[in-house]
Scaffold this active site. Sequence first.
Site, PDB file in Angstrom:
ATOM      1  N   LYS A  43       0.864  -1.185   0.000  1.00 30.95           N
ATOM      2  CA  LYS A  43       0.000   0.000   0.000  1.00 30.95           C
ATOM      3  C   LYS A  43       0.896   1.228   0.000  1.00 30.95           C
ATOM      4  CE  LYS A  43      -1.426   1.502   3.867  1.00 30.95           C
ATOM      5  NZ  LYS A  43      -0.748   2.850   3.842  1.00 30.95           N
ATOM      6  N   ALA A  79       7.935  -2.811   8.856  1.00 27.60           N
ATOM      7  CA  ALA A  79       8.072  -1.447   9.392  1.00 27.60           C
ATOM      8  C   ALA A  79       8.596  -0.492   8.332  1.00 27.60           C
ATOM      9  CB  ALA A  79       8.987  -1.445  10.616  1.00 27.60           C
ATOM     10  N   GLY A 129       6.408   1.452   5.982  1.00 22.09           N
ATOM     11  CA  GLY A 129       5.520   2.491   5.475  1.00 22.09           C
ATOM     12  C   GLY A 129       4.706   2.118   4.265  1.00 22.09           C
ATOM     13  N   SER A 145      -0.588  -4.929   7.613  1.00 20.54           N
ATOM     14  CA  SER A 145      -2.031  -4.729   7.456  1.00 20.54           C
ATOM     15  C   SER A 145      -2.554  -5.417   6.207  1.00 20.54           C
ATOM     16  CB  SER A 145      -2.350  -3.234   7.406  1.00 20.54           C
ATOM     17  OG  SER A 145      -2.031  -2.609   8.626  1.00 20.54           O
ATOM     18  N   SER A 146      -1.780  -5.374   5.125  1.00 13.91           N
ATOM     19  CA  SER A 146      -2.196  -6.045   3.896  1.00 13.91           C
ATOM     20  C   SER A 146      -2.211  -7.557   4.094  1.00 13.91           C
ATOM     21  CB  SER A 146      -1.259  -5.652   2.748  1.00 13.91           C
ATOM     22  OG  SER A 146      -1.802  -6.007   1.500  1.00 13.91           O
ATOM     23  N   ASP A 184      -5.208   0.620   9.095  1.00 12.10           N
ATOM     24  CA  ASP A 184      -4.868   0.377   7.698  1.00 12.10           C
ATOM     25  C   ASP A 184      -5.584  -0.845   7.127  1.00 12.10           C
ATOM     26  OD1 ASP A 184      -3.220   2.538   7.560  1.00 12.10           O
ATOM     27  OD2 ASP A 184      -1.349   1.424   7.386  1.00 12.10           O
TER      28      ASP A 184
END
EC number: 2.7.1.148
Length: 299
Positions: free
Chosen positions: A29, A111, A113, A118-119, A143
């Site tokens: 993302k 970690a 960004g 979350s994906s 997220d």
Amino acid sequence: MWFWKKKAQIPSPLPAVVTDVSPGFAPAKVNLALHVTGQRADGYHLLDTLVAFASVGDHLTAEPAGAFSLRVSGPEGAEVPEDDSNLVLRAARLCRGGPRKFHLEKHLPTASGIGGGSSDAAAAVRLMQGDYDTDNMLALGADIPMCLNPVTARVQGIGEDITPLPTFPEMHAVLVNPRVAVSTPPVFKALANKNNPPLSALPGKPEEFLSWLMDQRNDLQAPAEVLFPEITQTLNALQATGPQLARMSGSGATCFAIYDSQDQAKAAATDLQQAHPAWWVKPCVLGSAQTRDHVIGDI
């Protein structure tokens, strides 16, 4: 993720889980623009961000089992936990349905960004194919909702207000991480002004998006560069390859650059990887994940 204070109950519903994206593909993302527009009394930051999903990502599989478990492999899997601290298992346990044995093939750095954890969690929810508790899923990670339905979208509030874009051009890009793990809270803390203007009105035509993007910003980029000078080095290296735009994603340290063509993006990625062999470098296409075949392997 943007939740770094105490958990909150958010009444907004999650978006429907799409069925036309490969359920186990967990795309990167990318925050093409990220404006911090305020801070609530409870400490949560208000955002106005445009997110797009990349043609590179992790891959998750699942099969019925007697108990939940997770095995992690892949080039970026060495430091990824396999216990209940992993968002894959935590998200899966929030879904109604029998236990699963998961295998996560990890290609996105942690970690970094670009929403990898979350994906991955969103992919677990899709693979569970069951109902889940909306409030609990949102509290697990702000997220995750936008990753459940991996389409280009404007995301506002603390991550719960999601507006998919009806038109958005696919963009040829390169993602670069200098192998620096960035924790989100210190970056937000270092942001001096937390009441910035929102995104300007989105363009109505795909060909107008790039020039519009150039007028937007990532409010977390400046404080992140102060804390992590490697980000500045990464942006300078990307700028030297002649992109149309180079910017940091999320709270860093991954940065992206957008190019005129696929050939230019691939050539830039090759040059960057040769010049900085320790960096994570991937050419990709940015857009909605379900509109194209995804790429998992190395360049």
